[in-house]
Structures are given as C-alpha cells and as structure tokens.
Motif scaffolding. Structure first.
Motif, PDB file in Angstrom:
ATOM      1  N   LYS A  56       0.867  -1.172   0.000  1.00  0.00           N
ATOM      2  CA  LYS A  56       0.000   0.000   0.000  1.00  0.00           C
ATOM      3  C   LYS A  56       0.910   1.230   0.000  1.00  0.00           C
ATOM      4  O   LYS A  56       1.587   1.505   0.984  1.00  0.00           O
ATOM      5  N   ASN A 106       0.535  10.863 -12.085  1.00  0.00           N
ATOM      6  CA  ASN A 106      -0.119   9.585 -11.830  1.00  0.00           C
ATOM      7  C   ASN A 106       0.952   8.500 -11.816  1.00  0.00           C
ATOM      8  O   ASN A 106       1.563   8.221 -12.832  1.00  0.00           O
ATOM      9  N   GLY A 162       0.431   5.382 -11.279  1.00  0.00           N
ATOM     10  CA  GLY A 162      -0.132   4.111 -11.725  1.00  0.00           C
ATOM     11  C   GLY A 162      -1.110   3.512 -10.732  1.00  0.00           C
ATOM     12  O   GLY A 162      -1.326   4.016  -9.639  1.00  0.00           O
ATOM     13  N   LYS A 163      -1.701   2.406 -11.145  1.00  0.00           N
ATOM     14  CA  LYS A 163      -2.770   1.775 -10.374  1.00  0.00           C
ATOM     15  C   LYS A 163      -2.300   1.151  -9.068  1.00  0.00           C
ATOM     16  O   LYS A 163      -3.114   0.884  -8.194  1.00  0.00           O
ATOM     17  N   ASN A 164      -1.015   0.895  -8.904  1.00  0.00           N
ATOM     18  CA  ASN A 164      -0.505   0.312  -7.665  1.00  0.00           C
ATOM     19  C   ASN A 164      -0.335   1.353  -6.567  1.00  0.00           C
ATOM     20  O   ASN A 164       0.039   1.012  -5.450  1.00  0.00           O
ATOM     21  N   TRP A 165      -0.588   2.609  -6.882  1.00  0.00           N
ATOM     22  CA  TRP A 165      -0.429   3.711  -5.932  1.00  0.00           C
ATOM     23  C   TRP A 165      -1.779   4.294  -5.564  1.00  0.00           C
ATOM     24  O   TRP A 165      -2.710   4.303  -6.369  1.00  0.00           O
ATOM     25  N   ILE A 166      -1.863   4.831  -4.340  1.00  0.00           N
ATOM     26  CA  ILE A 166      -2.998   5.629  -3.895  1.00  0.00           C
ATOM     27  C   ILE A 166      -2.581   7.082  -4.086  1.00  0.00           C
ATOM     28  O   ILE A 166      -1.504   7.481  -3.647  1.00  0.00           O
ATOM     29  N   HIS A 167      -3.396   7.871  -4.748  1.00  0.00           N
ATOM     30  CA  HIS A 167      -3.077   9.271  -5.034  1.00  0.00           C
ATOM     31  C   HIS A 167      -3.957  10.182  -4.188  1.00  0.00           C
ATOM     32  O   HIS A 167      -5.187  10.081  -4.252  1.00  0.00           O
ATOM     33  N   GLU A 182      -8.429  12.661 -12.653  1.00  0.00           N
ATOM     34  CA  GLU A 182      -9.130  11.384 -12.653  1.00  0.00           C
ATOM     35  C   GLU A 182      -8.484  10.341 -11.725  1.00  0.00           C
ATOM     36  O   GLU A 182      -9.172   9.493 -11.151  1.00  0.00           O
ATOM     37  N   HIS A 183      -7.177  10.390 -11.557  1.00  0.00           N
ATOM     38  CA  HIS A 183      -6.474   9.372 -10.776  1.00  0.00           C
ATOM     39  C   HIS A 183      -6.485   9.632  -9.259  1.00  0.00           C
ATOM     40  O   HIS A 183      -6.039   8.786  -8.491  1.00  0.00           O
ATOM     41  N   ASP A 228      -7.515   9.563  -5.573  1.00  0.00           N
ATOM     42  CA  ASP A 228      -8.347   8.662  -4.766  1.00  0.00           C
ATOM     43  C   ASP A 228      -8.987   9.370  -3.577  1.00  0.00           C
ATOM     44  O   ASP A 228     -10.096   9.035  -3.187  1.00  0.00           O
TER      45      ASP A 228
END
Length: 76
Positions: A3, A13, A15-20, A27-28, A30
């Motif tokens: 996490k 961004n 990427g999807k492995n990160w919480i922003h 858009e990215h 969270d």
C-alpha cells in the motif's frame, strides 16, 4: 500487494498500484485530504515538493499524522 501513497501528487499519476491523494481534480485522485485520509497500515508515503508549503507547526502535525498511518517499518 504493498500500500503506497503518492501524497500531494497533483497531475502526476504513478499508476494503479499507488494511492493518489491531492486536492486537485484529476481522474487518478483517490482522496482529497492529506490531513485526514482513510488508509491505514501503509507501506510507503511519498511526498515530493509538498512539505515546504507548510509552517513548522503544521509540518510537525502532518508528519506525526502520516507516521501514525504507516505499518511497522513503513517508509515516509
């Protein structure tokens, strides 16, 4: 899966492995609030070019809060 949080990410961004987390409207993103977010047991919090915007008292409170969100041996 680890996490990992990209704190104050803005338009970057990771990427999807990160919480922003950032108050910006991309858009990215969270979550919006770097001072109060829902994630716990975080492996890594990355904050590039963010802390310099705050005074010493706020920075101390912020780093203490972030540290409380890390799992044991997490990286800030």
């Amino acid at each position: 899966m680890k996490k990992m949080i990209n704190m104050g990410c803005g338009k970057r961004n990771f990427g999807k492995n990160w919480i922003h987390i950032d108050k910006a409207n991309y858009e990215h993103i969270d979550e919006k609030n770097i001072f109060n977010f829902s994630y716990n047991n975080v492996d890594l919090i990355y904050a590039s070019h963010l802390i310099s915007y705050f005074d010493l008292s706020t920075t101390t409170d912020l780093l203490t809060y972030w540290k409380s969100k890390l799992k044991k041996n997490g990286i800030l």
